[in-house]
Design an enzyme around this catalytic site. Structure first.
Site, short mmCIF file in Angstrom:
data_model
loop_
_atom_site.label_atom_id
_atom_site.label_comp_id
_atom_site.label_asym_id
_atom_site.label_seq_id
_atom_site.Cartn_x
_atom_site.Cartn_y
_atom_site.Cartn_z
N ASN A 103 0.83 -1.21 0.00
CA ASN A 103 0.00 0.00 0.00
C ASN A 103 0.86 1.25 0.00
OD1 ASN A 103 -2.04 -1.80 0.12
ND2 ASN A 103 -2.59 -1.42 2.25
N HIS A 120 5.91 -0.49 -2.71
CA HIS A 120 5.48 0.28 -3.89
C HIS A 120 5.51 1.79 -3.66
CE1 HIS A 120 3.10 -3.49 -5.46
NE2 HIS A 120 4.40 -3.59 -5.66
N CYS A 149 10.16 20.42 -10.91
CA CYS A 149 11.23 20.03 -9.98
C CYS A 149 12.02 21.27 -9.62
CB CYS A 149 12.13 18.98 -10.65
SG CYS A 149 13.56 18.56 -9.65
N ASN A 215 -8.59 -12.89 3.59
CA ASN A 215 -9.20 -12.21 2.43
C ASN A 215 -10.61 -12.78 2.28
OD1 ASN A 215 -9.87 -11.29 -0.25
ND2 ASN A 215 -7.68 -11.14 -0.70
C1 BV8 Z 1 8.42 -5.12 -12.18
C2 BV8 Z 1 1.75 1.41 -6.71
C3 BV8 Z 1 10.50 -5.43 -13.33
C4 BV8 Z 1 1.24 2.62 -7.38
C5 BV8 Z 1 1.28 -0.64 -7.90
C6 BV8 Z 1 3.41 -11.69 -15.64
C7 BV8 Z 1 3.96 -12.43 -14.59
C8 BV8 Z 1 4.70 -11.83 -13.60
C9 BV8 Z 1 4.88 -10.46 -13.60
C10 BV8 Z 1 4.34 -9.72 -14.61
C11 BV8 Z 1 3.63 -10.33 -15.63
N1 BV8 Z 1 3.22 -9.35 -16.48
C12 BV8 Z 1 3.65 -8.16 -16.02
C13 BV8 Z 1 4.34 -8.38 -14.89
C14 BV8 Z 1 4.96 -7.38 -14.06
C15 BV8 Z 1 4.02 -6.54 -13.25
C16 BV8 Z 1 2.88 -7.39 -12.73
O1 BV8 Z 1 2.95 -8.05 -11.73
N2 BV8 Z 1 1.75 -7.35 -13.41
C17 BV8 Z 1 0.59 -8.18 -13.02
C18 BV8 Z 1 -0.63 -7.32 -13.04
C19 BV8 Z 1 0.56 -9.37 -13.94
N3 BV8 Z 1 4.79 -6.02 -12.15
C20 BV8 Z 1 5.49 -4.90 -12.28
O2 BV8 Z 1 5.47 -4.23 -13.29
C21 BV8 Z 1 6.36 -4.54 -11.10
N4 BV8 Z 1 7.68 -4.23 -11.53
O3 BV8 Z 1 8.06 -6.26 -12.41
O4 BV8 Z 1 9.64 -4.63 -12.53
C22 BV8 Z 1 11.74 -4.64 -13.52
C23 BV8 Z 1 12.91 -5.12 -12.98
C24 BV8 Z 1 14.11 -4.41 -13.18
C25 BV8 Z 1 14.10 -3.21 -13.89
C26 BV8 Z 1 12.93 -2.72 -14.41
C27 BV8 Z 1 11.72 -3.44 -14.21
C28 BV8 Z 1 5.85 -3.28 -10.42
C29 BV8 Z 1 4.48 -3.49 -9.85
C30 BV8 Z 1 4.05 -2.30 -9.01
C31 BV8 Z 1 2.79 -1.71 -9.51
N5 BV8 Z 1 2.37 -0.66 -8.61
N6 BV8 Z 1 0.98 0.28 -7.04
C32 BV8 Z 1 -0.14 2.97 -7.02
O5 BV8 Z 1 -0.73 2.39 -6.11
O6 BV8 Z 1 -0.63 3.90 -7.67
S1 BV8 Z 1 0.19 -1.93 -8.13
C33 BV8 Z 1 -1.23 -2.04 -7.34
O7 BV8 Z 1 -1.38 -3.43 -7.16
C34 BV8 Z 1 -1.65 -1.61 -5.98
O8 BV8 Z 1 -1.49 -0.30 -5.68
C35 BV8 Z 1 -0.97 -2.54 -5.04
O9 BV8 Z 1 0.24 -1.99 -4.64
C36 BV8 Z 1 -0.78 -3.76 -5.92
C37 BV8 Z 1 -1.42 -4.99 -5.46
O10 BV8 Z 1 -2.79 -4.81 -5.33
P1 BV8 Z 1 -3.48 -5.35 -4.04
O11 BV8 Z 1 -2.94 -4.64 -2.89
O12 BV8 Z 1 -3.40 -6.82 -4.04
O13 BV8 Z 1 -4.96 -4.83 -4.31
P2 BV8 Z 1 -6.11 -5.46 -5.21
O14 BV8 Z 1 -7.08 -4.39 -5.47
O15 BV8 Z 1 -5.59 -6.21 -6.34
O16 BV8 Z 1 -6.76 -6.56 -4.26
C38 BV8 Z 1 -7.42 -6.21 -3.05
C39 BV8 Z 1 -7.76 -7.49 -2.32
O17 BV8 Z 1 -8.32 -7.15 -1.07
C40 BV8 Z 1 -8.81 -8.34 -3.05
O18 BV8 Z 1 -8.33 -9.68 -3.12
C41 BV8 Z 1 -10.04 -8.27 -2.15
O19 BV8 Z 1 -10.79 -9.48 -2.12
C42 BV8 Z 1 -9.39 -8.00 -0.81
N7 BV8 Z 1 -10.26 -7.33 0.17
C43 BV8 Z 1 -11.26 -6.45 -0.03
N8 BV8 Z 1 -11.76 -6.04 1.14
C44 BV8 Z 1 -11.06 -6.67 2.11
C45 BV8 Z 1 -10.09 -7.50 1.51
N9 BV8 Z 1 -9.25 -8.26 2.21
C46 BV8 Z 1 -9.33 -8.19 3.55
N10 BV8 Z 1 -10.22 -7.42 4.21
C47 BV8 Z 1 -11.11 -6.66 3.53
N11 BV8 Z 1 -11.99 -5.88 4.19
ZN ZN Z 2 14.83 17.13 -10.98
#
Ligand code: BV8
Ligand code: ZN
Length: 246
Positions: A103, A120, A149, A215
């Protein structure tokens, strides 16, 4: 009152070393939409995955900035909920309970948690979009567009990790070491879809740690976790806190 499985209560009573990994679901009950829910709200016309990228910022910095300002406003209006408070209480001694979050909202810190590994980044920091290294914290959502900046000619951007960007190396190392040192890993409120964060519980399983998932909905982790507690984090975490602290 939620009843946890007896075997989990027995494990907790032994005071295992904990690592808690959190995602957007933990803040849902504070009125902060989860990442996937945000697709149905005000911004339904854009997928968050289209807004949280360096390409989106390069193409339309104003639109991306507006989205982040909207999210800052929601977080500012919300308060930490029972889940944040329980997590902060569990982590009073960071050597006994380490916190790792995806988060960017800072709500764990507002609940009193002092050591939080942020994988993140954080909404309340902004940094130079180029390479001069300027970074500042902000307290207000801010009006207008991305500010210039003060150090160079670029614009400032939110200090968060966008899709396609590398996670901060130190944070990833700290997260791995939290898991390595823990006996039990609690994974709360994440869809376990975004990598590399989603690989942390899988590594914990490989290392033989007890993995507890909280979850209301199933995720790709649920069938592999030792315990899947299908309950909101605001109910499950206080119950776990009681057993661990007593
Ligand atoms: C990288 C910050 C490489 C900004 C966010 C295929 C396979 C593996 C990886 C990849 C792939 N294709 C692409 C990738 C890479 C990609 C990725 O994983 N994509 C996915 C979608 C397939 N990852 C990246 O790009 C990462 N970087 O790989 O870099 C690299 C290496 C070297 C040099 C250069 C590059 C970077 C990923 C970071 C993205 N940034 N956020 C912002 O927030 O604005 S992502 C975003 O998702 C969110 O903000 C959070 O941080 C993240 C995860 O989300 P969750 O927290 O899980 O939230 P979500 O909504 O999904 O789920 C909520 C859950 O809560 C649900 O399950 C729900 O049921 C539950 N819930 C609801 N209410 C409750 C509850 N649980 C409990 N209690 C409740 N009351
Ligand atoms: Zn700068």
């Amino acid at each position: 009152m939620l009843t946890l499985p007896v075997s989990l209560l027995a494990l907790l009573a032994e005071r295992p070393k904990l690592a808690i990994l959190t995602g957007a679901g933990v803040s849902a009950e504070s009125g902060v939409p989860t990442f996937r829910e945000a697709q149905h709200g005000l911004w339904a016309q854009f997928s968050p995955q289209e807004l949280a990228t360096p390409e989106a910022f390069a193409n339309n910095p104003q639109r991306v900035w507006d989205w982040y300002r909207w999210r800052r406003e929601l977080v500012q209006q919300g308060q930490p909920n029972a889940a944040h408070h329980s997590i902060a209480a569990l982590a009073v001694q960071p050597s006994q309970c380490a916190l790792v979050t995806q988060n960017v909202d800072g709500l764990l810190q507002r609940a009193g948690a002092v050591e939080v590994t942020e994988l993140h980044g954080n909404l309340w920091r902004q940094r130079c979009a180029k390479t001069c290294g300027y970074v500042e914290t902000v307290e207000q959502p801010g009006a207008g567009g991305p500010p210039p900046c003060p150090n160079c000619t670029a614009q400032l951007r939110p200090d968060v990790v966008w899709f396609g960007e590398a996670l901060p190396e130190q944070a990833l190392q700290d997260a791995m070491s939290a898991i390595t040192q823990a006996d039990m890993v609690i994974v709360a409120g994440t869809s376990n879809l975004v990598y590399p964060a989603a690989s942390l519980p899988l590594q914990a399983l490989k290392m033989g740690k007890t993995v507890v998932e909280i979850n209301p909905e199933q995720t790709p982790l649920s069938s592999q976790a030792d315990y899947f507690i299908a309950t909101p984090a605001s109910e499950a975490l206080p119950a776990m806190q009681n057993s661990w602290l007593n």
